[in-house]
Design an enzyme around this catalytic site. Structure first.
Site, mmCIF file in Angstrom:
data_model
loop_
_atom_site.group_PDB
_atom_site.id
_atom_site.type_symbol
_atom_site.label_atom_id
_atom_site.label_comp_id
_atom_site.label_asym_id
_atom_site.label_seq_id
_atom_site.Cartn_x
_atom_site.Cartn_y
_atom_site.Cartn_z
ATOM 1 C CB CYS A 95 -0.996 -0.021 1.166
ATOM 2 S SG CYS A 95 -2.284 1.221 0.976
ATOM 3 C CG HIS B 242 -4.006 -3.358 2.639
ATOM 4 N ND1 HIS B 242 -2.989 -2.903 3.447
ATOM 5 C CD2 HIS B 242 -4.609 -2.255 2.153
ATOM 6 C CE1 HIS B 242 -2.983 -1.591 3.453
ATOM 7 N NE2 HIS B 242 -3.959 -1.171 2.679
ATOM 8 C CD GLU C 205 -1.922 -5.986 5.044
ATOM 9 O OE1 GLU C 205 -1.542 -6.369 3.916
ATOM 10 O OE2 GLU C 205 -2.129 -4.779 5.317
#
Lengths: 192, 250
Positions: free
Chosen positions: A76, A174, A176
């Site tokens: 990001c 993202h 994650e």
């Protein structure tokens, strides 16, 4: 050992949590020696580019990152900081990728928030990822397409959803926070 | 293509999930972490945790719960309820929340929206707006729907967007808990007047309610609680239904 670069940006703990879920050990650090010693390095980040860049400069982490030879993943804001220049605060960035970061034109809702798919995926980062797999984006600035683009997302206009040059990788989305698809992309990076 | 999001909401009271009808009559609906994991497995796109106890003694417990959730789940989640200062936000973000949702505090002190946006970015600030139809005008209510304000919903939505909100969570109190569908007209009117995503909330009772929301309004996401908690419609079944109806869904 995976080093997550510590700086004044949000979501650093989210990345640490994701690595723990995948059973990888990690440290969150801004210590140059620890970063250089790590097997892999992750530069995460959510927030304002200029504040993040000043922190990296103050800790001299900027020079450390550019000189790394092990696999590095920017996420990001991390991706944006690895580009040439960001319109956010007219900021000179790390210059690893030759992309330019610009504010997304307000022709649709900004920030680009939610799940979107990736086109023209190239390389091992996307092993096992299909055309209809979605990943989670939340950003108002985006990197232009360039020779090191390895995945494209089309929202308002096509932008670099992922970049790769030598040992440097970066994703605008993202991983994650992208459920099991994101977990696969992280695993692919960690297996490099 | 950007997908429409399905967001289960977990109302939290003293560490348990609860659900009321028309902002009252709370029923126990289970352990938040277990529910959160179940929703992720079913394909939820995001989660929202609203702490409706939000007493000062409870604040620390909420941060512990947020840490637990952040460790266990791999999709974005928002935490709200009783946030009144930037310090409250700091604690929740530090504990692992991706976004915070503010409601009454934003009305009392609108600068808080800008302060959070400046510190963490607009994408981090969800402004929750509870609205109720009063003399044919949608008005803003605060404090869990207990306190009337003089703010018109349309004007307040515009203002919070200007102040730096990244998303609006719009709940119609008239529809909430009824299972009779979302408030389509006002949701569409507010969504069309803004350039940020609007999450519609209140009234979902059947699959078709979500279809109508996405077909007839420009809302970016739908939030619901009871139909998911009591397994009336599992998230996975709902998403399959919407996909079959050609709504852009993950």
């Amino acid at each position: 050992m995976i080093a997550i670069i510590k700086y004044n940006a949000g979501n650093i703990q989210s990345v640490a949590n994701a690595l723990e879920r995948l059973n990888y050990e990690c440290i969150v650090t801004d210590n140059p020696a620890e970063i250089r010693r790590a097997d892999k390095v992750i530069l995460p980040g959510v927030g304002a580019a200029s504040m993040a860049m000043s922190y990296l400069k103050e800790k001299k982490t900027d020079k450390v990152i550019v000189g790394l030879e092990q696999p590095v993943l920017g996420i990001c804001l991390g991706l944006q900081l690895m580009c040439q220049h960001s319109e956010e605060g007219d900021l000179k960035c790390l210059g690893i990728f030759n992309a330019i970061v610009k504010k997304m034109p307000p022709l649709d809702r900004v920030p680009h928030t939610g799940w979107n798919n990736l086109k023209e995926r190239k390389g091992t980062l996307f092993t096992g990822i299909q055309d209809n797999d979605d990943v989670y984006f939340v950003h108002s600035y985006a990197a232009s397409l360039c020779t090191t683009t390895i995945a494209i997302c089309d929202y308002i206009q096509p932008f670099s959803a992922a970049l790769h040059k030598r040992n440097f990788y970066a994703t605008q989305f993202h991983p994650e926070k992208s459920a099991f698809v994101g977990g696969q992309i992280l695993k692919n990076f960690l297996a490099l | 293509m950007l997908k429409k999001r399905i967001i289960p909401c977990l109302d939290i009271k003293d560490g348990r999930t609860v659900k009321g009808i028309n902002f009252g009559n709370l029923r126990d609906a289970g352990d938040p972490v277990a529910l959160a994991k179940k929703y992720v497995a079913e394909g939820a796109d995001e989660l929202v945790f609203l702490d409706i106890s939000a007493t000062i003694e409870y604040r620390k417990t909420l941060a512990d719960l947020v840490r637990k959730i952040a460790r266990e789940i791999n999709i974005p989640f928002t935490v709200g309820g009783g946030i009144s200062t930037l310090e409250d936000v700091d604690l929740l973000i530090k504990s692992g929340a991706d976004k915070v949702s503010i409601n009454s505090a934003a009305v009392r002190y609108p600068e808080l929206i800008t302060q959070i946006a400046n510190k963490y970015g607009s994408q981090c600030v969800v402004v929750a707006i509870d609205i109720k139809l009063q003399n044919e005008e949608w008005m803003v209510f605060t404090h869990g729907g207990n306190t009337a304000t003089s703010l018109k919903a349309t004007e307040w939505a515009l203002r919070v967007a200007q102040l730096g909100a990244g998303e609006i969570l719009l709940t119609s109190m008239n529809n909430d808990g009824t299972g009779e569908g979302f408030a389509l007209d006002i949701t569409n009117q507010i969504s069309n007047s803004l350039n940020i995503p609007v999450i519609a909330s209140g009234g979902a009772g059947k699959e078709e309610d979500f279809f109508l929301l996405f077909e007839q309004t420009t809302a970016s996401a739908a939030l619901a609680a009871s139909i998911f908690h009591y397994n009336t419609i599992p998230v996975s079944t709902l998403k399959k239904y919407l996909k079959a109806k050609n709504i852009s869904i993950r």
